[in-house]
Scaffold this motif. Structure first.
Motif, mmCIF file in Angstrom:
data_model
loop_
_atom_site.group_PDB
_atom_site.id
_atom_site.type_symbol
_atom_site.label_atom_id
_atom_site.label_comp_id
_atom_site.label_asym_id
_atom_site.label_seq_id
_atom_site.Cartn_x
_atom_site.Cartn_y
_atom_site.Cartn_z
ATOM 1 N N ASP A 132 23.335 124.309 38.545
ATOM 2 C CA ASP A 132 22.191 124.185 37.639
ATOM 3 C C ASP A 132 22.400 125.002 36.365
ATOM 4 O O ASP A 132 21.767 124.748 35.338
ATOM 5 N N TRP A 142 9.876 123.686 31.656
ATOM 6 C CA TRP A 142 10.013 122.417 32.374
ATOM 7 C C TRP A 142 11.468 122.248 32.802
ATOM 8 O O TRP A 142 12.354 122.986 32.384
ATOM 9 N N GLY A 143 11.709 121.271 33.662
ATOM 10 C CA GLY A 143 13.016 121.134 34.282
ATOM 11 C C GLY A 143 14.055 120.510 33.361
ATOM 12 O O GLY A 143 13.754 119.645 32.546
ATOM 13 N N TYR A 144 15.297 120.947 33.533
ATOM 14 C CA TYR A 144 16.413 120.346 32.810
ATOM 15 C C TYR A 144 16.781 119.016 33.449
ATOM 16 O O TYR A 144 16.868 118.896 34.674
ATOM 17 N N ARG A 145 17.004 118.025 32.600
ATOM 18 C CA ARG A 145 17.413 116.705 33.051
ATOM 19 C C ARG A 145 18.902 116.495 32.772
ATOM 20 O O ARG A 145 19.501 117.212 31.984
ATOM 21 N N ASN A 256 21.154 115.764 39.350
ATOM 22 C CA ASN A 256 20.474 116.983 39.781
ATOM 23 C C ASN A 256 19.919 116.805 41.189
ATOM 24 O O ASN A 256 19.309 115.770 41.486
ATOM 25 N N ALA A 261 8.671 121.093 43.067
ATOM 26 C CA ALA A 261 8.123 122.058 42.110
ATOM 27 C C ALA A 261 7.768 123.387 42.771
ATOM 28 O O ALA A 261 7.934 124.453 42.173
ATOM 29 N N ASN A 264 10.296 126.323 42.772
ATOM 30 C CA ASN A 264 10.593 127.117 41.573
ATOM 31 C C ASN A 264 9.750 128.390 41.619
ATOM 32 O O ASN A 264 8.587 128.390 41.235
ATOM 33 N N TYR A 298 14.702 125.767 35.692
ATOM 34 C CA TYR A 298 14.191 124.705 36.566
ATOM 35 C C TYR A 298 15.131 123.509 36.492
ATOM 36 O O TYR A 298 15.811 123.292 35.485
ATOM 37 N N ASP A 300 15.095 119.204 37.011
ATOM 38 C CA ASP A 300 14.317 117.977 37.163
ATOM 39 C C ASP A 300 15.165 116.985 37.957
ATOM 40 O O ASP A 300 16.224 116.559 37.495
ATOM 41 N N SER A 301 14.722 116.634 39.159
ATOM 42 C CA SER A 301 15.487 115.737 40.033
ATOM 43 C C SER A 301 14.870 114.353 40.126
ATOM 44 O O SER A 301 15.121 113.614 41.086
ATOM 45 N N ALA A 302 14.093 113.976 39.111
ATOM 46 C CA ALA A 302 13.418 112.677 39.136
ATOM 47 C C ALA A 302 14.410 111.525 39.221
ATOM 48 O O ALA A 302 14.152 110.502 39.869
#
Length: 359
Positions: A132, A142-145, A256, A261, A264, A298, A300-302
Motif C-alpha cells: 500500500d 480517503w482511500g488510494y485507488r 488493491n 473501512a 482503518n 487508506y 480503496d478496494s472497490a
C-alpha cells in the motif's frame, strides 16, 4: 480443500519469499489446496519463525532474487505454471539503514524474476506483491485507488513504487501478446497475524516485550493504517491468481486488497483491541525522534470488490483476536494453530457467502 474453483489442485506453483511471514502463510494455504509448491527465498531471519514451525512438505530452494542466474535456474528446473512473487526487503526503517539492499532486492530482484519468467515457457500467470506504500502519500482522508500516482518518501516506499513501474514495463513490453503470461500486481494493507517475528513491526515487538516482561515503546500511536489479517490479503492474491490462470487478460493489472473501512484505525486502537484478548500487553509512547513515516494511509478496494467479487471476511476485532490467540497458544503451550485458524477463516468466508470459498 476445494477453493478458488479448484484451480490450484495439482498446479505447479513457484512462491518467492516463502520463508517470510506472509509467504509462509501462503505456502500453507497452497499446500492445503493440493498445489505442487516450490519455494524460493533466503533462509528465515529469526528463530523461531513461522516457516520452520509449519514443517510443510514442499520443495525449498534458498536463493537471493538479486542473483539473476540463480533465479533463472530455479524456474528452468521447476517449470511453474503460476508465480507468486513475495520476496522483498519489507521494512521501512531498515530501508533507511540499508537503502541499496532495499532498492536492489525490491526492484532488481523483481526484474530478475520477470526476466526468468519471460524465458520459462511453462509460466502462464505471475502475481507480484508490492505494498500500500507504493502510492505517493498525500495524507488524504480517503482511500488510494489503483489509478492514483505512485511514489514514496522513504527508500522502502519508493522502491515499491519503482517495482510497480518494472511490472508495468514488462507487461507492456513483453507480456501483452496472445499466449503471453498474464502479469498482475497486488497491494495490501498492514497485515497482522500469528507467526511474525520480524524486526521493527508492531505485533512482533509486542510479543518480544511480553517475553521480556517490559512495556513496548510505540513510535506513532496516532498513525492510521489499513489493518487486516494476513489471510485477507492472501485470499485476494489467490483469487486474482485463479482468474489469471483462467485466462482473464483484462485483469492483468494492479489491484488493491485492503480492509473494510472499520479496519482503518490508529496504532493505539489496534493495540487496545489486542489487549482485550491478551491483558498482559502493555505499551507507552516513545519520546525518541523517529525517521519519517506517513501518518495517514487508506486503501480503496472497490475495484477488487466490483470486478473480482473479493471482500474482507474478518473484522479488525476478529483479526486482533486471531493474532493474540496464535501467539498465546505458541508462547503458553507450544502449539502452532495456523492450520486451525486457516480452517476458521475459510468457514467464516463460507458463512458469509464469499464466492471463492464455495465447496
Amino acid at each position: 480443500m476445494r477453493l478458488f474453483a479448484d484451480q490450484y489442485r495439482g498446479r505447479k506453483v513457484l512462491l518467492t519469499g516463502h520463508t517470510g511471514f506472509k509467504g509462509s502463510w501462503l505456502a500453507l494455504w497452497l499446500t492445503e489446496m493440493g498445489a505442487e509448491v516450490t519455494g524460493m527465498a533466503l533462509p528465515p531471519e529469526t528463530d523461531p519463525n513461522h516457516w520452520d514451525l509449519l514443517r510443510l512438505n514442499m520443495s525449498d530452494h534458498r536463493c537471493d532474487v538479486r542473483d539473476g542466474s540463480a533465479v533463472l535456474h530455479v524456474l528452468a528446473s521447476t517449470q511453474p505454471e503460476i508465480v507468486f512473487h513475495l520476496a522483498a526487503q519489507p521494512l521501512v526503517r531498515r530501508s533507511y539503514r540499508d537503502p541499496l539492499q532495499t532498492w536492489s532486492t525490491n526492484v532488481m530482484g523483481t526484474a530478475n524474476l520477470l526476466e526468468a519468467c519471460r524465458q520459462t515457457p511453462s509460466v502462464r500467470a505471475i502475481l507480484v506483491v508490492t505494498s500500500d506504500k507504493c502510492y505517493e502519500n498525500r495524507e488524504w482522508s480517503w482511500g488510494y485507488r489503483e489509478t492514483d500516482r505512485l511514489g514514496g518518501h522513504d527508500p522502502y516506499s519508493a522502491s515499491k513504487a519503482a517495482t510497480e513501474m518494472v511490472v508495468a514495463s514488462y507487461r507492456n513490453s513483453f507480456f501483452h501478446g496472445e499466449g503471453a503470461p498474464l502479469l498482475a500486481s497486488a497491494r495490501a494493507g498492514n497485515v497482522i497475524g500469528g507467526g511474525d517475528w520480524s524486526e521493527d513491526r508492531l505485533i512482533p515487538d509486542l510479543v518480544r516485550a511480553i517475553t521480556q516482561q517490559s512495556p513496548l515503546e510505540i513510535r506513532s500511536p496516532g498513525a492510521t493504517r489499513p489493518w487486516q489479517h494476513v489471510l485477507e490479503s492472501l485470499s485476494g492474491y489467490l483469487l486474482l491468481g485463479q482468474q489469471l490462470l483462467e485466462g482473464r487478460r483484462e485483469l492483468a493489472e494492479g489491484w488493491n486488497f485492503g480492509p473494510a473501512a472499520e479496519g482503518n484505525r490508529t496504532v493505539a486502537d489496534v493495540l487496545a483491541r489486542l489487549q482485550a484478548h491478551w491483558p498482559q500487553l502493555s505499551w507507552q509512547a516513545s519520546a525518541q525522534p523517529q525517521p519519517h513515516e506517513a501518518r495517514l494511509l487508506y486503501l480503496d478496494s472497490a475495484k477488487a470488490k466490483a470486478r473480482l467479487g473479493w471482500k474482507p471476511v474478518w473484522s479488525l476485532s476478529d483479526a486482533a483476536g486471531a493474532t493474540a490467540d496464535w501467539y498465546r497458544a505458541y508462547l503458553e503451550q507450544g502449539n502452532v494453530i495456523s492450520r486451525a485458524q486457516l480452517g476458521a477463516y475459510i468457514a467464516s468466508a463460507r458463512a458469509a457467502g464469499v464466492a471463492w470459498s464455495a465447496a
